[in-house]
Each structure stands twice: as structure tokens, then as C-alpha cells.
Design an enzyme around this catalytic site. Structure first.
Site: not given
Length: 156
Positions: A55, A83
Site C-alpha cells: 500500500e 495494517c
């Protein structure tokens, strides 16, 4: 704009990450106009960088390409629940929609754990759509970690 799933490309990035010995997570970032801005897989081991999650790598590339620290209207496709670090970056980049595949009850930061977008200090909350490609994402992760355990290379 017609809806198109970019999870197949995110899964391709996850498979490529696994081939490099990285945890198999892939991401595709699509601009407000529907154009793919960036695709990435995890590169933490390759780059010796704990922040090089799929990401983050995709967000950095898209921001560089557009010359902006914000990506309003963008949509991010990722194979695993982000996360807390990645969820915070998604918020900071002002990504409009997050699509993710498999839940991550152990390290997730969206539906599990820190629940970054639910925190009162979160400045931007993207729309979250989960479960897209979840089974394939889970299977890829399961196979990757089983192989690492068998090979005796599990250091996470």
C-alpha cells in the site's frame, strides 16, 4: 464511470511478491478518472525497509506521479486488510475507497486491532469494502507461510 475490479491485478502483485520471498500482499491504486496510477507488492525484505508495504509503495508512486501528497477520489485495491501504518497512510492520502480481500485479525488496522478509521483523531475515513478476492488472498498467504515453516525460514 463504470465499476471495474482491480483485485486480479492486486493478486498478480501479491504472487510476484511471494516469488521474491516477500509476504504476498499486492495493491493497485486507481485515480479518480479510473486510470491505474500504481501497482505494487510488498518489498520490505528486498529494500530492507519496514515501511515498504504494498500500500505504501503504491501510494508513494501515485503521489510522485501526480505531484501531490493527496489522492482525492482515488481507490485502493489491496489483497489483505491494511495494517495500522498503511491505514494511517490511506487516511493521510485522502483515498476515497479502500477495497481489500482477506481480513487480518492479527495485524489488521481497519476492521481489527487499531481500527484506525474509527479513531477520533482520524482526519479522513475512506469508504471500506472488504472480502473482494478474500479466499484467493487467504490461500496465497496460507501457502506462503506453510512453505516458509517447512523450509525453516519463518522469521516474522
Amino acid at each position: 464511470m463504470k465499476f471495474a475490479s482491480h483485485m486480479p491485478q492486486a493478486l498478480e502483485q501479491a504472487h510476484a511478491a511471494a516469488q521474491r520471498g516477500e509476504v504476498p500482499v499486492g495493491a493497485v491504486l486507481v485515480g479518480a478518472d479510473g486510470r491505474v496510477l500504481a501497482q505494487a507488492g510488498n518489498r520490505t525484505r528486498e529494500w530492507s525497509d519496514p515501511t515498504a508495504h504494498a500500500e505504501i509503495v503504491a501510494i508513494r508512486e501515485a503521489c510522485r506521479l501526480l505531484g501531490s501528497e493527496r489522492l482525492p477520489g482515488a481507490r485502493l485495491w489491496v489483497t489483505l486488510e491494511p495494517c495500522p501504518m498503511c491505514a494511517a497512510a490511506i487516511s493521510a492520502a485522502r483515498i476515497q475507497v479502500l477495497y481489500y480481500g482477506a481480513d487480518d485479525p492479527r495485524m489488521g488496522g481497519v476492521r481489527h486491532g487499531a481500527r484506525v478509521f474509527d479513531h477520533p483523531q482520524c482526519h479522513h475515513r475512506p469508504e471500506v469494502i472488504d472480502g473482494i478476492g478474500a479466499e484467493e488472498s487467504r490461500l496465497l498467504l496460507r501457502q506462503f507461510f506453510q512453505k516458509r515453516r517447512v523450509d525453516g525460514r519463518l522469521h516474522d
